[in-house]
Design a protein around this motif. Structure first.
Motif, PDB file in Angstrom:
ATOM      1  N   TRP A   3      38.060  71.359  57.870  1.00 37.30           N
ATOM      2  CA  TRP A   3      37.788  72.373  58.763  1.00 37.30           C
ATOM      3  C   TRP A   3      38.668  72.363  59.881  1.00 37.30           C
ATOM      4  CZ3 TRP A   3      36.210  72.462  63.743  1.00 37.30           C
ATOM      5  CH2 TRP A   3      35.690  73.541  64.350  1.00 37.30           C
ATOM      6  N   GLN A   4      39.070  73.709  60.285  1.00 35.98           N
ATOM      7  CA  GLN A   4      40.167  73.741  61.344  1.00 35.98           C
ATOM      8  C   GLN A   4      39.828  74.919  62.088  1.00 35.98           C
ATOM      9  OE1 GLN A   4      44.104  73.621  60.292  1.00 35.98           O
ATOM     10  NE2 GLN A   4      44.707  73.641  62.625  1.00 35.98           N
ATOM     11  N   GLN A   5      39.584  74.734  63.439  1.00 33.87           N
ATOM     12  CA  GLN A   5      39.580  75.907  64.287  1.00 33.87           C
ATOM     13  C   GLN A   5      40.693  75.886  65.495  1.00 33.87           C
ATOM     14  OE1 GLN A   5      35.953  76.479  67.176  1.00 33.87           O
ATOM     15  NE2 GLN A   5      35.633  77.920  65.399  1.00 33.87           N
TER      16      GLN A   5
ATOM     17  N   THR B 202      24.610  55.746  47.885  1.00 31.48           N
ATOM     18  CA  THR B 202      23.326  55.731  47.868  1.00 31.48           C
ATOM     19  C   THR B 202      22.622  57.108  47.989  1.00 31.48           C
ATOM     20  OG1 THR B 202      23.160  56.024  50.226  1.00 31.48           O
ATOM     21  CG2 THR B 202      23.099  53.733  49.227  1.00 31.48           C
ATOM     22  N   PRO B 203      21.565  57.312  47.185  1.00 26.21           N
ATOM     23  CA  PRO B 203      20.900  58.695  47.200  1.00 26.21           C
ATOM     24  C   PRO B 203      20.718  59.346  48.731  1.00 26.21           C
ATOM     25  CG  PRO B 203      19.439  57.076  46.062  1.00 26.21           C
ATOM     26  CD  PRO B 203      20.571  56.176  46.825  1.00 26.21           C
ATOM     27  N   ALA B 204      21.048  60.569  48.630  1.00 27.94           N
ATOM     28  CA  ALA B 204      20.849  61.323  49.951  1.00 27.94           C
ATOM     29  C   ALA B 204      19.733  62.226  50.049  1.00 27.94           C
ATOM     30  CB  ALA B 204      22.319  62.210  50.009  1.00 27.94           C
ATOM     31  N   PRO B 205      19.299  62.420  51.291  1.00 26.42           N
ATOM     32  CA  PRO B 205      18.101  63.440  51.363  1.00 26.42           C
ATOM     33  C   PRO B 205      18.499  64.629  50.921  1.00 26.42           C
ATOM     34  CG  PRO B 205      18.445  62.126  53.378  1.00 26.42           C
ATOM     35  CD  PRO B 205      19.624  61.982  52.495  1.00 26.42           C
ATOM     36  N   ALA B 206      19.596  65.044  50.797  1.00 27.60           N
ATOM     37  CA  ALA B 206      20.197  66.253  50.147  1.00 27.60           C
ATOM     38  C   ALA B 206      21.564  66.257  50.086  1.00 27.60           C
ATOM     39  CB  ALA B 206      19.713  67.610  51.338  1.00 27.60           C
ATOM     40  N   GLU B 207      22.105  67.412  49.409  1.00 27.62           N
ATOM     41  CA  GLU B 207      23.563  67.601  49.356  1.00 27.62           C
ATOM     42  C   GLU B 207      24.281  67.770  50.569  1.00 27.62           C
ATOM     43  OE1 GLU B 207      26.836  70.004  46.694  1.00 27.62           O
ATOM     44  OE2 GLU B 207      24.510  70.610  46.400  1.00 27.62           O
ATOM     45  N   GLU B 208      25.314  66.961  50.982  1.00 30.87           N
ATOM     46  CA  GLU B 208      25.741  66.792  52.280  1.00 30.87           C
ATOM     47  C   GLU B 208      27.244  67.110  51.989  1.00 30.87           C
ATOM     48  OE1 GLU B 208      25.219  64.320  56.317  1.00 30.87           O
ATOM     49  OE2 GLU B 208      25.494  63.503  54.422  1.00 30.87           O
ATOM     50  N   ILE B 209      27.532  68.448  52.611  1.00 31.64           N
ATOM     51  CA  ILE B 209      29.039  68.821  52.910  1.00 31.64           C
ATOM     52  C   ILE B 209      29.481  68.681  54.154  1.00 31.64           C
ATOM     53  CG2 ILE B 209      30.732  70.730  52.619  1.00 31.64           C
ATOM     54  CD1 ILE B 209      28.804  71.818  50.414  1.00 31.64           C
ATOM     55  N   LEU B 210      30.607  67.758  54.354  1.00 33.77           N
ATOM     56  CA  LEU B 210      31.145  67.278  55.746  1.00 33.77           C
ATOM     57  C   LEU B 210      32.569  67.584  55.806  1.00 33.77           C
ATOM     58  CD1 LEU B 210      29.279  64.159  56.470  1.00 33.77           C
ATOM     59  CD2 LEU B 210      28.932  66.178  57.762  1.00 33.77           C
ATOM     60  N   PRO B 211      33.103  68.162  56.679  1.00 30.62           N
ATOM     61  CA  PRO B 211      32.629  68.600  58.114  1.00 30.62           C
ATOM     62  C   PRO B 211      31.637  69.642  57.843  1.00 30.62           C
ATOM     63  CG  PRO B 211      35.035  68.316  58.281  1.00 30.62           C
ATOM     64  CD  PRO B 211      34.682  68.403  56.717  1.00 30.62           C
ATOM     65  N   TYR B 212      30.626  69.742  58.653  1.00 33.01           N
ATOM     66  CA  TYR B 212      29.661  71.175  58.736  1.00 33.01           C
ATOM     67  C   TYR B 212      29.837  71.710  59.922  1.00 33.01           C
ATOM     68  CZ  TYR B 212      25.223  73.339  59.330  1.00 33.01           C
ATOM     69  OH  TYR B 212      24.158  74.345  59.332  1.00 33.01           O
ATOM     70  N   TYR B 213      30.084  73.341  59.727  1.00 41.00           N
ATOM     71  CA  TYR B 213      30.067  73.750  60.938  1.00 41.00           C
ATOM     72  C   TYR B 213      29.044  74.694  61.253  1.00 41.00           C
ATOM     73  CZ  TYR B 213      32.131  77.281  64.127  1.00 41.00           C
ATOM     74  OH  TYR B 213      32.542  78.223  65.058  1.00 41.00           O
ATOM     75  N   ASP B 214      28.250  74.988  62.398  1.00 42.50           N
ATOM     76  CA  ASP B 214      27.129  75.906  62.730  1.00 42.50           C
ATOM     77  C   ASP B 214      27.995  77.093  63.417  1.00 42.50           C
ATOM     78  OD1 ASP B 214      25.175  77.202  64.037  1.00 42.50           O
ATOM     79  OD2 ASP B 214      23.724  75.523  63.549  1.00 42.50           O
ATOM     80  N   LYS B 215      28.135  78.087  63.142  1.00 49.80           N
ATOM     81  CA  LYS B 215      28.726  79.098  63.464  1.00 49.80           C
ATOM     82  C   LYS B 215      27.977  79.766  64.689  1.00 49.80           C
ATOM     83  CE  LYS B 215      31.427  83.220  62.898  1.00 49.80           C
ATOM     84  NZ  LYS B 215      31.774  84.268  61.761  1.00 49.80           N
ATOM     85  N   GLU B 216      26.917  79.863  64.744  1.00 52.72           N
ATOM     86  CA  GLU B 216      26.049  80.413  65.687  1.00 52.72           C
ATOM     87  C   GLU B 216      25.982  79.530  66.953  1.00 52.72           C
ATOM     88  OE1 GLU B 216      21.186  81.551  66.692  1.00 52.72           O
ATOM     89  OE2 GLU B 216      22.155  81.250  64.621  1.00 52.72           O
ATOM     90  N   LYS B 217      25.803  78.052  66.790  1.00 56.39           N
ATOM     91  CA  LYS B 217      25.668  77.199  67.836  1.00 56.39           C
ATOM     92  C   LYS B 217      27.153  76.581  68.267  1.00 56.39           C
ATOM     93  CE  LYS B 217      21.074  76.733  67.663  1.00 56.39           C
ATOM     94  NZ  LYS B 217      21.072  77.502  66.435  1.00 56.39           N
TER      95      LYS B 217
END
Length: 209
Positions: A16-18, A31-46
Motif C-alpha cells: 500500500w502506498q500513498q 493459527t486460526p484467525a477471527p476473520a480473513e485479514e488483508i494487510l496493510p489495511y486502509y480505511d479511506k474515510e478515516k
C-alpha cells in the motif's frame, strides 16, 4: 525490503502506498484467525492505514469498551480492531491491548506514524531514521537492504551481549541492536513519528480502566 521478506515462507504479500508513505506485509497464517485479514489495511474515510503482526487476546473486552456488538467478533480482524481502538484512545491505545503485537498506523489526518510493541516483547519492531527517511520492519535484515542504511556493527552492543556477565544483561540499552544505524522499539513502548521527529514512550501494562 519486500524482496528480502520473500526469503521467508508466506501466504500473501500486499503493498500500500500513498505519496511518500509505503506500507507492506508478507504474511503466513499459522493459527486460526477471527476473520480473513488483508494487510496493510486502509480505511479511506478515516484516513488510517495499518500493517501489523498481532494476536489480540482480549477481543471481547475491547468490543465492550468500544461499545460494539460481540456478534461482529468473528468478522473483524485484529488489525481493524486495533484501528478502532486508535480512533477512540489515540496514542493511549496500547494500554488497552493484551496479547502479542507489533503494529504501525499511518494517520493521514495528522500526518504521523504511530505504533507499539507488546508488553512482553513477543513481537519485534526495528526502525531506521535520519532527517530524510524513516523505515521500519519486524526483522532487521530487510532494513539493511535500503541503500541509505549503513551496515556497521555496534561494537558496544556486541561487547555487552557477548562479554558481559550473562546474569546482568538487563543493564543493556533495550533500544540498541547489533547494528549502529538500526534501533528497536523496546517492549511495552510506543513510537510516534511526525516529520523527522521520533518519540518513544513507555506505556503501562494492561490495566482495568
Amino acid at each position: 525490503m519486500m524482496k528480502e521478506l520473500q526469503r521467508f515462507l508466506g501466504d500473501d504479500t500486499v503493498l500500500w502506498q500513498q505519496e511518500n508513505i509505503f506500507l507492506g506485509c508478507h504474511t503466513r497464517q499459522i493459527t486460526p484467525a477471527p476473520a480473513e485479514e488483508i494487510l496493510p489495511y486502509y480505511d479511506k474515510e478515516k484516513q488510517l492505514a495499518i500493517t501489523a503482526d498481532a494476536g489480540i487476546d482480549n477481543r471481547n473486552e475491547l468490543f465492550d469498551r468500544l461499545e460494539m456488538d460481540r456478534s461482529r467478533n468473528q468478522a473483524l480482524p485484529d488489525s481493524q480492531l486495533i484501528l478502532l481502538g486508535y480512533q477512540k484512545w489515540g496514542e493511549a491505545l496500547p494500554e488497552y491491548l493484551a496479547g502479542d503485537f507489533a503494529f504501525m498506523i499511518w494517520d493521514g489526518k495528522y500526518q504521523k506514524l504511530f505504533g507499539a510493541r507488546d508488553y512482553s516483547g513477543a513481537r519485534t519492531l526495528y526502525y531506521f531514521h535520519n532527517q530524510e527517511h524513516f523505515a521500519f520492519c519486524t526483522l532487521i535484515q530487510p532494513l539493511l537492504s535500503l541503500p541509505y542504511v549503513e551496515k556497521r556493527f555496534n561494537e558496544v552492543w556486541i561487547a555487552d551481549f557477548f562479554l558481559a556477565d550473562p546474569d546482568r544483561v538487563d543493564h543493556m540499552n533495550p533500544m540498541t541492536t547489533i547494528y549502529k544505524s538500526i534501533t528497536q522499539v523496546p517492549p511495552s513502548h510506543s513510537i510516534s513519528v511526525c516529520g523527522s521527529t521520533v518519540k518513544i514512550k513507555r506505556y503501562d501494562q494492561f490495566i482495568n480502566k
